[in-house]
Design an enzyme around this catalytic site. Sequence first.
Site: not given
Lengths: 249, 266
Positions: B41-43, B145
Amino acid sequence: MTSIGTGYDLSASTYSPDGRIFQVEYANKAVENSGTAIGLRVKDGVVLAVEKIIHSKLLMPESNKRILTIDKHIGYTSSGLLADGRQLANRARDESQSSRDFYREPPTLKTIVNRLSLFIQAYTLYSSVRPFGCTSLLASVDKHGPGLYVIEPSGISLGHHGAAVGKGRQLAKTELEKLKLNELSMRQAVYEAARIIHLVHDDAKEKDFELEMSWIGAETNNIHLPVPKDLFEDADKQARDALLEDMED
Amino acid sequence: MDHHPTNWGRPRDDRVDPYGTFPIHARPRPKEDAFGDAVKHTQQPIVTGSSVIGLKYKDGVMLAADNLASYGSLARYKDVQRLHPVGTSTILGAGGDMSDFQYIQHTLDSLIIEEFTYDDGNKLGPTEIYQYLSRIMYNRRSKMNPLWNSLVVGGIKSDGESFLGYVDLLGTTYQSPTIATGFGSYIAQPLLRNAVDEHPEPLTEEEALSIIQKCMKTLFYRDARSLNKYQVAKVTAEGVTISDPIEAPTVWGFAEGIRGYGAQTQ
């Protein structure tokens, strides 16, 4: 009806020996007996008008709309089975949205018409389903300019300058043919549309009816909207007056 | 490994036995996505916008955001509009990841179109948009996310009252007469509060605009991820208007004396 009793009309998946699909033709009959719907494609927009038959005094005025909106820039109306029309409108809305999700731009009318035609045509192929009992009119102004399409129960779709479906289509078509549609403004088209719907309505046969009109084009910033109240009432009144005058003559 | 007794001696994948001949209906199924654990997921945000500021004034709400989208510390895109009208009485301003913001714009536009097609006279106002957005943001953070944004929603409610609210990547929400996000929450927020809270009367449009300009100019002086090119949006009873890009007059004469900036004296 030569088809009756032959057995060739029992299923949409069976041809008659002379190559017809009777179930599709019966679907057209459902359209022929319902309130008239017309569309006028003029130089800077499109106008839709329908004769909504009121079968009960208990119905609320302006309820059960027959002109629907598919997308900001696409208008829809149908003649025939109203429930089928609503189903198709919902389908068209889904198509429009998924096209937007995919391409991130407003779909052209042709895109939606093509998709909807394929959907309708699929219902002429199987014995387990019944073809849609309605003919659809789709109006839009997209990047290619104004457009008006008609989709029949067979799934065939054709572009039109002027279109008329339903009970009064014959008379409405002759009236439309008299007009110079490419030279009319949207405002003029509204008056003509109101006049034609009033003209084709048969007082003797049908009870009450309600006129419904929408437009899209330069006047509405290319958004599909109902015709504004003051213009609508003026057009409605002029149409009634013209009819009365004709009767006196 | 699946140790449930009903799966003893059975293939791991249900697709091998498509007819479901097994007698127990609720037999545990294998995970739908065998690679589910490998999804990342977007980090961190990639192309980012900086602060958004907003305040309520006499006729409605005013929002401002500059036109910069940075790529790390690089001033990558200098003509990005970070203010987005939603319907006829709401404005959305966004900082954080710009691709997530574009996704949010598309989602909201779709929502507005759906509402339009119902043709029932209902309109979505700022409160509805704000609630919808906060649900999306909270839902996404709960999936680990998040949409990496801090958002400001402003507008005029159906009762004529003005609305100003904040929602961010964690789904945190608050409403206030003045809002500033990101670096602006340190630099612009005190200026906005001084102007609005201390003022007995609601600000006029001119006053609001001048305090917005002051904030944007200060942000440009102090925030290294900002740009002296910004847009101001206002929502009033007349609707939503977004200005063309504006520049604040700045003075840099003093910079000559700063060590490491001007001519080197040492």
